[in-house]
Scaffold this motif. Structure first.
Motif, mmCIF file in Angstrom:
data_model
loop_
_atom_site.group_PDB
_atom_site.id
_atom_site.type_symbol
_atom_site.label_atom_id
_atom_site.label_comp_id
_atom_site.label_asym_id
_atom_site.label_seq_id
_atom_site.Cartn_x
_atom_site.Cartn_y
_atom_site.Cartn_z
ATOM 1 N N ARG A 48 -31.752 -40.874 21.590
ATOM 2 C CA ARG A 48 -30.646 -40.762 19.861
ATOM 3 C C ARG A 48 -30.645 -39.310 19.818
ATOM 4 N N ALA A 49 -31.307 -38.044 20.349
ATOM 5 C CA ALA A 49 -31.013 -37.181 19.692
ATOM 6 C C ALA A 49 -30.031 -35.822 20.969
ATOM 7 N N LEU A 50 -30.057 -36.749 22.276
ATOM 8 C CA LEU A 50 -29.442 -36.423 22.515
ATOM 9 C C LEU A 50 -28.179 -37.825 22.719
ATOM 10 N N ALA A 51 -27.479 -38.256 22.115
ATOM 11 C CA ALA A 51 -26.211 -38.927 21.808
ATOM 12 C C ALA A 51 -24.830 -38.607 22.152
ATOM 13 N N LEU A 52 -24.383 -37.633 21.519
ATOM 14 C CA LEU A 52 -23.685 -36.250 21.335
ATOM 15 C C LEU A 52 -23.205 -36.065 22.583
ATOM 16 N N GLU A 53 -24.667 -35.221 23.520
ATOM 17 C CA GLU A 53 -24.258 -34.714 24.986
ATOM 18 C C GLU A 53 -23.982 -36.176 25.753
ATOM 19 N N ARG A 54 -24.996 -36.717 25.648
ATOM 20 C CA ARG A 54 -24.529 -38.169 26.329
ATOM 21 C C ARG A 54 -23.804 -38.842 26.692
ATOM 22 N N GLU A 55 -22.620 -38.585 25.204
ATOM 23 C CA GLU A 55 -21.421 -38.941 25.730
ATOM 24 C C GLU A 55 -20.000 -38.211 25.666
ATOM 25 N N LEU A 56 -20.703 -36.790 25.538
ATOM 26 C CA LEU A 56 -19.411 -35.803 26.187
ATOM 27 C C LEU A 56 -19.922 -35.358 27.935
ATOM 28 N N THR A 57 -20.877 -35.650 28.197
ATOM 29 C CA THR A 57 -20.932 -35.851 29.246
ATOM 30 C C THR A 57 -20.502 -36.947 30.688
ATOM 31 N N ARG A 58 -20.524 -37.966 30.093
ATOM 32 C CA ARG A 58 -20.840 -38.909 30.516
ATOM 33 C C ARG A 58 -19.528 -38.862 32.160
ATOM 34 N N GLY A 59 -20.227 -39.023 32.990
ATOM 35 C CA GLY A 59 -19.443 -39.040 34.150
ATOM 36 C C GLY A 59 -19.586 -37.520 34.929
ATOM 37 N N GLY A 60 -20.357 -36.683 34.380
ATOM 38 C CA GLY A 60 -21.105 -35.508 35.105
ATOM 39 C C GLY A 60 -20.053 -34.321 33.579
ATOM 40 N N VAL A 61 -20.973 -33.023 33.804
ATOM 41 C CA VAL A 61 -20.203 -32.293 32.873
ATOM 42 C C VAL A 61 -19.300 -31.489 34.060
ATOM 43 N N ASP A 62 -18.815 -31.301 34.922
ATOM 44 C CA ASP A 62 -17.767 -30.658 35.630
ATOM 45 C C ASP A 62 -16.644 -31.632 35.684
ATOM 46 N N ALA A 63 -17.172 -33.674 35.706
ATOM 47 C CA ALA A 63 -16.010 -34.299 35.462
ATOM 48 C C ALA A 63 -14.853 -33.953 34.422
ATOM 49 N N ASN A 64 -15.715 -33.139 32.759
ATOM 50 C CA ASN A 64 -15.693 -33.147 31.475
ATOM 51 C C ASN A 64 -14.992 -31.686 31.429
ATOM 52 N N ARG A 65 -15.623 -31.144 32.404
ATOM 53 C CA ARG A 65 -15.179 -29.230 31.987
ATOM 54 C C ARG A 65 -14.122 -28.893 31.167
ATOM 55 N N GLU A 66 -12.531 -29.855 31.489
ATOM 56 C CA GLU A 66 -11.433 -28.613 31.351
ATOM 57 C C GLU A 66 -11.409 -29.827 29.853
ATOM 58 N N ARG A 67 -11.660 -31.100 29.335
ATOM 59 C CA ARG A 67 -11.494 -31.850 28.131
ATOM 60 C C ARG A 67 -12.804 -30.910 27.375
ATOM 61 N N LEU A 68 -13.926 -30.875 27.545
ATOM 62 C CA LEU A 68 -14.389 -30.156 27.213
ATOM 63 C C LEU A 68 -14.005 -28.559 26.261
ATOM 64 N N ALA A 69 -13.995 -28.357 27.603
ATOM 65 C CA ALA A 69 -12.674 -26.108 27.478
ATOM 66 C C ALA A 69 -11.938 -27.233 26.355
ATOM 67 N N GLY A 70 -10.946 -27.273 26.131
ATOM 68 C CA GLY A 70 -9.378 -28.354 25.458
ATOM 69 C C GLY A 70 -9.993 -28.652 23.893
ATOM 70 N N LEU A 71 -11.104 -28.725 23.990
ATOM 71 C CA LEU A 71 -11.508 -29.835 22.833
ATOM 72 C C LEU A 71 -12.300 -29.036 21.853
ATOM 73 N N VAL A 72 -13.244 -27.721 22.394
ATOM 74 C CA VAL A 72 -13.584 -26.082 21.646
ATOM 75 C C VAL A 72 -12.373 -25.384 21.984
ATOM 76 N N GLN A 73 -11.291 -25.047 22.178
ATOM 77 C CA GLN A 73 -10.789 -24.371 22.394
ATOM 78 C C GLN A 73 -9.612 -24.341 20.760
ATOM 79 N N HIS A 74 -9.786 -25.567 20.795
ATOM 80 C CA HIS A 74 -8.650 -26.129 19.622
ATOM 81 C C HIS A 74 -9.310 -26.355 18.564
ATOM 82 N N ALA A 75 -10.985 -26.435 18.507
ATOM 83 C CA ALA A 75 -11.306 -26.709 17.096
ATOM 84 C C ALA A 75 -12.295 -25.434 16.711
ATOM 85 N N LEU A 76 -12.388 -24.589 17.577
ATOM 86 C CA LEU A 76 -13.446 -23.370 17.232
ATOM 87 C C LEU A 76 -12.295 -22.075 17.770
#
Length: 419
Positions: A300-328
């Motif tokens: 449960r402590a890593l629930a957010l990390e598990r959801e963000l990386t479902r399928g692997g970090v590389d598979a989600n890299r572009e999506r995660l980078a977009g989320l980071v750039q948009h918000a931060l």
């Protein structure tokens, strides 16, 4: 009796059904195989202690650069992997030439699996055979009870084709009798092969019991907490390991399930513990751990990390980078030009309910310094951190930034070992 070899693994029916093609490393077919793992986490070498066959669907190899692919193979060979088996034709259209070339150069057995067979069937058959060979060839040095326990935990963790009567009978054979109302929690410990780390935590818990066994890379356990024990079972197990585990160990605790909820729930908490351990060792922690103690976390402590990386970090890299750039984006631009710790400050503040006292303590700074950082963050982002509508997006973006940045830091600094 000698250990099961890779050649013998290839002769098992579920493996033969994949129509495996050996592309490299024929000289390694008679290597002993200690265990069979499947994982789509791209840092495959992180799982290995030596002698394992790693199964992957190859998704992480699809968009990787040539040198990254070569490094992937080199890391597997350096960890002493018995071989790499890659599903070809679905996620990965063809085996990359550089993967084959590097495997040939290093003598690492490389298999292309041409037909799709669920990996759980392969790991079930292979690990059953490995355990059976170990049982038949092992003397009195290792008790039979431990071997039955290891076989049951392996089947549960791999979600093998079981049924409730079988699980209960095998658990009873290992001396495990969870009664009505008992809550079960999966635990995975990295950094030791001594099951005593679990035994010590069980003693601290008082009235608890458990199944535990050492596997290549980790110690896996299923703990049973009595119904009469109140409070939060996950927190109780974490506290027990914090009090008893040695410095340098990493402990991941799954969620609590009712013993009477069925063997699939038993499997769920074990699998959650192992998945959490993978993340704990490949993604930097959001908050600093105790300097001289073990790293103890939970699913449960890593629930957010598990959801963000479902399928692997590389598979989600572009999506995660977009989320980071948009918000931060403005924070990242500021940090690129000014030495600061604003993104980390923001994440810790949000994770701790925007409590200035807790945040300042975790960052080891005074409250006034924290207020200055928060004011800078709000000024750069043009918003109020405490706005309820923003909390979810900001926390997800800060977590995504740590996940993506941390993966790069690990790659540059040397990968940690994962069970």
């Amino acid at each position: 009796m000698p250990a099961l070899t890779l050649r013998e693994i290839l002769a098992l029916d579920p493996v033969r059904a994949t129509e495996p093609e050996l592309l490299a490393g024929a000289e390694g077919l008679d290597r002993p195989v200690r265990w069979v793992h499947s994982s789509e986490v791209y840092e495959g070498a992180n799982f290995l202690d030596g002698g394992e066959l790693l199964l992957t669907n190859g998704f992480g190899l699809t968009d990787a650069e040539e040198e990254v692919r070569r490094r992937y193979v080199r890391e597997l060979a350096a960890r002493g992997a018995a071989g790499l088996a890659v599903e070809v034709g679905r996620s990965l259209p063809a085996m990359p030439a550089e993967v084959t070339d590097e495997a040939r150069r290093l003598g690492l057995p490389l298999l292309a699996l041409r037909r799709v067979v669920p990996f759980v069937r392969i790991t079930e058959a292979a690990n059953r055979a490995i355990v059976a060979r170990g049982l038949s060839g092992r003397g009195v040095v290792r008790p039979w009870g431990d071997d039955h326990t290891a076989a049951l935990l392996a089947d549960l963790a791999d979600r093998a084709a079981l049924n409730q009567p079988e699980v209960e009978a095998r658990a009873a054979l290992a001396g495990f009798h969870p009664g009505p109302g008992v809550r079960l929690l999966g635990v995975s410990v990295h950094g030791t092969r001594e099951t005593g780390v679990v035994d010590r935590a069980v003693r601290v818990l008082g009235g608890a019991s458990g199944l535990r066994a050492a596997f290549p890379g980790d110690v896996l356990a299923l703990l049973a907490l009595p119904a009469a024990r109140g409070g939060d079972p996950v927190r109780a197990v974490q506290d027990a390991f914090r009090a008893t585990a040695a410095s340098g160990l990493t402990v991941a605790v799954g969620h609590a399930v009712a013993a009477g909820s069925g063997w699939l729930r038993w499997s769920d908490t074990l699998r959650a513990a192992r998945t959490t351990l993978e993340l704990a060792l490949t993604v930097p922690a959001a908050e600093p751990a105790a300097p001289d103690g073990p790293l103890v976390t939970s699913s449960r402590a890593l629930a957010l990390e598990r959801e963000l990386t479902r399928g692997g970090v590389d598979a989600n890299r572009e999506r995660l980078a977009g989320l980071v750039q948009h918000a931060l984006g403005p924070l990242l631009e500021w940090e690129a030009a000014h030495p600061s710790d604003l993104v980390r400050t923001l994440e810790i503040h949000l994770r701790n309910g925007c409590s200035p006292t807790r945040t300042a303590a975790l960052l080891h700074i005074g409250r006034q310094s924290l207020y200055q950082r928060l004011e800078r963050i709000e000024s750069l982002l043009g918003l109020e951190i405490g706005d309820p509508d923003l909390l979810g997006e900001l926390l997800a973006a800060a977590c995504a930034h740590r996940v993506v940045r941390g993966k790069g830091d690990e790659a540059r600094g040397g990968l940690r070992t994962v069970a």
